[in-house]
Design a protein around this motif. Structure first.
Motif, PDB file in Angstrom:
ATOM      1  N   LEU A 155       5.599  -8.973 116.804  1.00 28.96           N
ATOM      2  CA  LEU A 155       6.836  -9.113 116.034  1.00 28.96           C
ATOM      3  C   LEU A 155       7.123 -10.588 115.742  1.00 28.96           C
ATOM      4  O   LEU A 155       7.456 -10.950 114.610  1.00 28.96           O
ATOM      5  N   PHE A 156       6.985 -11.439 116.762  1.00 22.45           N
ATOM      6  CA  PHE A 156       7.203 -12.873 116.560  1.00 22.45           C
ATOM      7  C   PHE A 156       6.179 -13.452 115.584  1.00 22.45           C
ATOM      8  O   PHE A 156       6.533 -14.210 114.673  1.00 22.45           O
ATOM      9  N   SER A 158       4.496 -11.914 113.269  1.00 21.67           N
ATOM     10  CA  SER A 158       4.796 -11.402 111.925  1.00 21.67           C
ATOM     11  C   SER A 158       5.965 -12.157 111.315  1.00 21.67           C
ATOM     12  O   SER A 158       5.942 -12.513 110.131  1.00 21.67           O
ATOM     13  N   GLY A 159       6.989 -12.399 112.121  1.00 26.52           N
ATOM     14  CA  GLY A 159       8.143 -13.152 111.631  1.00 26.52           C
ATOM     15  C   GLY A 159       7.774 -14.557 111.210  1.00 26.52           C
ATOM     16  O   GLY A 159       8.238 -15.058 110.175  1.00 26.52           O
ATOM     17  N   PHE A 163       8.486 -15.083 107.296  1.00 26.86           N
ATOM     18  CA  PHE A 163       9.760 -15.771 107.049  1.00 26.86           C
ATOM     19  C   PHE A 163       9.582 -17.275 107.254  1.00 26.86           C
ATOM     20  O   PHE A 163       9.999 -17.843 108.265  1.00 26.86           O
ATOM     21  N   ARG A 167      10.445 -20.255 110.275  1.00 23.05           N
ATOM     22  CA  ARG A 167       9.226 -20.199 111.090  1.00 23.05           C
ATOM     23  C   ARG A 167       9.358 -21.002 112.379  1.00 23.05           C
ATOM     24  O   ARG A 167       9.023 -20.540 113.452  1.00 23.05           O
ATOM     25  N   ILE A 170      11.642 -19.305 114.860  1.00 23.45           N
ATOM     26  CA  ILE A 170      10.977 -18.152 115.466  1.00 23.45           C
ATOM     27  C   ILE A 170       9.953 -18.614 116.492  1.00 23.45           C
ATOM     28  O   ILE A 170       9.834 -18.040 117.583  1.00 23.45           O
TER      29      ILE A 170
END
Length: 195
Positions: A155-156, A158-159, A163, A167, A170
């Motif tokens: 998830l991290f 991908s974020g 995004f 970045r 995150i």
């Protein structure tokens, strides 16, 4: 955390795919290798700014990483070699994506360096506890749950890919979450290993 507490909900899907692949005469180690190859392909796609397919392939790689273990358990052939491949290839995929991001975004390289260091710290604790303690789970090694497991990592990652405007934020959150996980594992290790 999601791997530990959510696994029971996705196990039927994982086991169904595991049975299908076994019927196709795939071996768990073959699926582990395919998972690695797909993870590296995802990093290449991310590098070439083909981000959405890159992230989708990253998640397929992660899904197959769960399927290979289910296959080994179904046929009752979990091996030490398979475990080594699984853990090592997981880290290679994570490193491939993080290094790709570090190459693409040189201004964020220090943050990615801290992220990689936090992963090394957490995995060192995880693997050392696994080597020094008795296995009490269904996996072929002692699995220490924590705040950040493979699904949270994906998830991290991908974020960070999808995004770009946030970045760095995150990346910092990911690093903090992994450090918290390392501390959780260290405290659990003290309890387990001091017996």
């Amino acid at each position: 955390m999601l791997d530990t507490y959510g696994r029971k909900y996705v196990n039927p899907i994982i086991n169904t795919f595991a049975k299908i692949l076994l019927k196709c005469r795939c071996t768990p180690n073959c699926v582990t290798t395919i998972s690695l190859i797909l993870g590296i392909v995802s990093a290449l796609l991310i590098y070439w700014d083909i981000t959405i397919p890159g992230v989708i392939i990253l998640w397929i790689s992660g899904f197959l990483d769960s399927v290979d273990g289910a296959m080994a358990r179904i046929i009752k052939k979990s091996t030490s070699w398979g475990t080594l491949m699984d853990i090592t290839f997981d880290r290679v995929v994570e490193m491939a994506v993080i290094i790709t991001l570090a190459i693409k975004y040189p201004n964020s390289q220090l943050l990615f360096c801290f992220l990689l260091c936090s992963i090394i710290l957490s995995m060192t604790i995880f693997l050392t506890v696994g080597a020094l303690s008795h296995n009490n789970g269904i996996k072929s090694f002692r699995y220490q749950a924590g705040l950040t497991e493979r699904t949270e990592g994906f998830l991290f990652l991908s974020g960070m890919v999808l995004f770009s405007g946030v970045r760095d934020g995150i990346s910092i959150l990911f690093t903090i979450a992994i450090i918290i996980t390392a501390l959780q594992r260290m405290l659990e290790a003290k309890r387990i290993l001091d017996k």
